[in-house]
Design a protein around this motif. Structure first.
Motif, PDB file in Angstrom:
ATOM      1  N   PHE A  43     -13.957  -1.726 -13.939  1.00 39.51           N
ATOM      2  CA  PHE A  43     -12.916  -0.869 -13.367  1.00 39.51           C
ATOM      3  C   PHE A  43     -11.658  -1.713 -13.268  1.00 39.51           C
ATOM      4  CE2 PHE A  43     -10.677   1.153  -9.797  1.00 39.51           C
ATOM      5  CZ  PHE A  43     -10.831   2.505 -10.071  1.00 39.51           C
ATOM      6  N   ARG A  44     -10.680  -1.454 -14.150  1.00 41.65           N
ATOM      7  CA  ARG A  44      -9.509  -2.327 -14.191  1.00 41.65           C
ATOM      8  C   ARG A  44      -8.232  -1.552 -14.521  1.00 41.65           C
ATOM      9  NH1 ARG A  44     -11.704  -5.253 -19.595  1.00 41.65           N
ATOM     10  NH2 ARG A  44     -10.985  -3.729 -21.133  1.00 41.65           N
ATOM     11  N   ASN A  45      -7.104  -2.132 -14.087  1.00 47.04           N
ATOM     12  CA  ASN A  45      -5.774  -1.578 -14.354  1.00 47.04           C
ATOM     13  C   ASN A  45      -5.634  -0.140 -13.854  1.00 47.04           C
ATOM     14  OD1 ASN A  45      -5.123  -3.982 -15.605  1.00 47.04           O
ATOM     15  ND2 ASN A  45      -5.414  -3.207 -17.677  1.00 47.04           N
ATOM     16  N   ASN A  46      -6.247   0.152 -12.719  1.00 44.57           N
ATOM     17  CA  ASN A  46      -6.163   1.487 -12.129  1.00 44.57           C
ATOM     18  C   ASN A  46      -5.401   1.445 -10.811  1.00 44.57           C
ATOM     19  OD1 ASN A  46      -8.097   3.036 -13.985  1.00 44.57           O
ATOM     20  ND2 ASN A  46      -9.390   1.344 -13.281  1.00 44.57           N
ATOM     21  N   VAL A  47      -4.966   2.616 -10.378  1.00 42.82           N
ATOM     22  CA  VAL A  47      -4.366   2.791  -9.061  1.00 42.82           C
ATOM     23  C   VAL A  47      -5.212   3.791  -8.289  1.00 42.82           C
ATOM     24  CG1 VAL A  47      -2.354   3.596  -7.773  1.00 42.82           C
ATOM     25  CG2 VAL A  47      -2.037   2.325  -9.912  1.00 42.82           C
ATOM     26  N   LEU A  48      -5.594   3.430  -7.069  1.00 43.71           N
ATOM     27  CA  LEU A  48      -6.208   4.366  -6.134  1.00 43.71           C
ATOM     28  C   LEU A  48      -5.291   4.448  -4.927  1.00 43.71           C
ATOM     29  CD1 LEU A  48      -8.513   6.173  -5.087  1.00 43.71           C
ATOM     30  CD2 LEU A  48      -9.590   4.110  -4.160  1.00 43.71           C
ATOM     31  N   ARG A  49      -4.789   5.639  -4.622  1.00 41.73           N
ATOM     32  CA  ARG A  49      -3.837   5.773  -3.527  1.00 41.73           C
ATOM     33  C   ARG A  49      -4.101   7.056  -2.738  1.00 41.73           C
ATOM     34  NH1 ARG A  49       1.801   7.384  -6.722  1.00 41.73           N
ATOM     35  NH2 ARG A  49       1.080   9.409  -7.488  1.00 41.73           N
ATOM     36  N   ASN A  50      -3.613   7.057  -1.510  1.00 41.36           N
ATOM     37  CA  ASN A  50      -3.748   8.229  -0.642  1.00 41.36           C
ATOM     38  C   ASN A  50      -5.208   8.673  -0.561  1.00 41.36           C
ATOM     39  OD1 ASN A  50      -0.951   8.138  -0.470  1.00 41.36           O
ATOM     40  ND2 ASN A  50      -0.663   9.705  -2.034  1.00 41.36           N
ATOM     41  N   SER A  51      -6.065   7.763  -0.160  1.00 39.59           N
ATOM     42  CA  SER A  51      -7.487   8.048  -0.032  1.00 39.59           C
ATOM     43  C   SER A  51      -7.969   7.582   1.340  1.00 39.59           C
ATOM     44  CB  SER A  51      -8.287   7.331  -1.127  1.00 39.59           C
ATOM     45  OG  SER A  51      -9.675   7.582  -1.001  1.00 39.59           O
ATOM     46  N   ALA A  52      -8.868   8.362   1.942  1.00 39.23           N
ATOM     47  CA  ALA A  52      -9.398   7.958   3.244  1.00 39.23           C
ATOM     48  C   ALA A  52     -10.117   6.619   3.164  1.00 39.23           C
ATOM     49  CB  ALA A  52     -10.336   9.033   3.770  1.00 39.23           C
ATOM     50  N   ASN A  76      -7.776  -6.270 -11.317  1.00 39.51           N
ATOM     51  CA  ASN A  76      -6.380  -5.892 -11.539  1.00 39.51           C
ATOM     52  C   ASN A  76      -6.121  -4.420 -11.207  1.00 39.51           C
ATOM     53  OD1 ASN A  76      -3.797  -6.944 -12.224  1.00 39.51           O
ATOM     54  ND2 ASN A  76      -3.847  -5.747 -14.113  1.00 39.51           N
ATOM     55  N   ASN A  77      -6.564  -4.013 -10.024  1.00 39.64           N
ATOM     56  CA  ASN A  77      -6.324  -2.652  -9.542  1.00 39.64           C
ATOM     57  C   ASN A  77      -5.470  -2.689  -8.283  1.00 39.64           C
ATOM     58  OD1 ASN A  77      -8.405  -1.142 -11.327  1.00 39.64           O
ATOM     59  ND2 ASN A  77      -9.595  -2.793 -10.393  1.00 39.64           N
ATOM     60  N   LEU A  78      -4.715  -1.632  -8.103  1.00 36.87           N
ATOM     61  CA  LEU A  78      -3.892  -1.466  -6.914  1.00 36.87           C
ATOM     62  C   LEU A  78      -4.486  -0.375  -6.035  1.00 36.87           C
ATOM     63  CD1 LEU A  78      -1.304  -1.776  -5.187  1.00 36.87           C
ATOM     64  CD2 LEU A  78      -0.201  -0.149  -6.751  1.00 36.87           C
ATOM     65  N   PHE A  79      -4.725  -0.719  -4.771  1.00 42.25           N
ATOM     66  CA  PHE A  79      -5.217   0.229  -3.780  1.00 42.25           C
ATOM     67  C   PHE A  79      -4.170   0.307  -2.670  1.00 42.25           C
ATOM     68  CE2 PHE A  79      -8.735  -1.995  -5.745  1.00 42.25           C
ATOM     69  CZ  PHE A  79      -9.666  -1.010  -6.029  1.00 42.25           C
ATOM     70  N   HIS A  80      -3.593   1.492  -2.467  1.00 37.11           N
ATOM     71  CA  HIS A  80      -2.642   1.574  -1.362  1.00 37.11           C
ATOM     72  C   HIS A  80      -2.725   2.918  -0.656  1.00 37.11           C
ATOM     73  CE1 HIS A  80       0.732   4.031  -3.093  1.00 37.11           C
ATOM     74  NE2 HIS A  80       0.351   3.500  -4.238  1.00 37.11           N
ATOM     75  N   ASP A  81      -2.278   2.911   0.588  1.00 35.10           N
ATOM     76  CA  ASP A  81      -2.449   4.063   1.480  1.00 35.10           C
ATOM     77  C   ASP A  81      -3.927   4.426   1.591  1.00 35.10           C
ATOM     78  OD1 ASP A  81       0.261   4.221   2.016  1.00 35.10           O
ATOM     79  OD2 ASP A  81       0.643   5.533   0.320  1.00 35.10           O
ATOM     80  N   ILE A  82      -4.761   3.428   1.858  1.00 41.81           N
ATOM     81  CA  ILE A  82      -6.202   3.640   2.056  1.00 41.81           C
ATOM     82  C   ILE A  82      -6.460   3.717   3.561  1.00 41.81           C
ATOM     83  CG2 ILE A  82      -8.525   2.760   1.636  1.00 41.81           C
ATOM     84  CD1 ILE A  82      -6.963   3.543  -0.907  1.00 41.81           C
ATOM     85  N   GLY A  83      -6.844   4.917   4.019  1.00 44.50           N
ATOM     86  CA  GLY A  83      -7.111   5.104   5.434  1.00 44.50           C
ATOM     87  C   GLY A  83      -6.062   5.900   6.173  1.00 44.50           C
TER      88      GLY A  83
END
Length: 243
Positions: A43-52, A76-83
């Motif tokens: 799992f690479r070069n992905n964005v996960l955002r606005n997730s609980a 190399n993934n970006l996770f933001h606005d988690i929670g």
């Protein structure tokens, strides 16, 4: 072998499950497939955002018998606005990673994570060959009397108590865990850094022109956390900017 690459995953909330956005879990549906397994996933070069919640990585099915999850790379993934509280409340809301019940060869490398609670949370049997390296993540401060920050687990405080209980010889090094452990309340392996804050560019890469970030590099001289490949890889999916 499965590669999940160059995607944006967004807007995931608490409902029938606890709100984690991405799940890597072997599941023996109705107890009829004891042979089910999950192996060699990237799992690479992905964005996960606005997730609980962030990612759930489960070693073996906790309901029915299954084979094991092995060789999963998160890179190399970006996770933001988690929670985000508007996405619903659950015990796991705000966790970046759940590393659960006997995973093997899970590698989490060069990611950037901005989450409300734990970096990782673990339970069950100890995981083996785990590596958490070169990441930039929010450590957060535990609420009074809880372990809802850092790398924690069921019945264990963040840091070395959790890493000792839930992992066999883990490699946890060259990470920046900012905002929450700068006073050294929780102990971790050496070569991890705990500043009060870091400076980001608009694409969430570290701002290496900030003198405070000057030493946040890996063994190859590359900045910790994500690099610009994340923005370039996802630009054709959906445009995003800093909120």
């Amino acid at each position: 072998y499965v590669t999940i690459e160059e995607n944006v995953f967004e807007n995931n909330w608490v409902s029938k499950q606890n709100g984690k956005g991405i799940l890597f879990t072997p599941r023996n549906q109705n107890g009829n497939s004891n042979w089910c397994e999950l192996q060699y996933e990237t799992f690479r070069n992905n964005v996960l955002r606005n997730s609980a919640g962030g990612m759930n990585i489960l070693g073996t099915d906790d309901i029915k018998r299954s084979k094991q999850l092995i060789h999963v790379t998160i890179e190399n993934n970006l996770f933001h606005d988690i929670g985000d509280p508007l996405l619903g409340a659950s015990v796991a809301a705000g966790w970046l990673f759940s590393i659960e019940n006997k995973t093997d060869n899970v590698v989490i490398n060069h990611n950037t994570g901005l989450q409300a609670k734990d970096i990782s949370f673990s339970w069950g049997q100890a995981s083996t060959n785990f590596a958490f390296t070169n990441n930039v993540v929010t450590h957060n401060t535990c609420s009074f009397g809880t372990n809802d920050c850092g790398m924690a687990g069921t019945g264990t405080n963040p840091g070395l108590p959790t890493l000792t209980r839930y992992f066999t010889n883990p490699v946890v090094t060259r990470n920046v865990m900012f905002e929450g452990n700068e006073s050294g309340t929780w102990t971790y392996p050496p070569a991890n850094l705990f500043p009060a804050a870091v400076s980001f560019n608009p694409d969430y890469t570290l701002n290496m022109n900030d003198p405070g970030n000057a030493n946040y590099i890996d063994g190859n001289g590359k900045p910790l956390g994500i690099d610009s490949a994340v923005e370039a890889a996802t630009a054709g999916v959906v445009q995003y900017t800093r909120p």
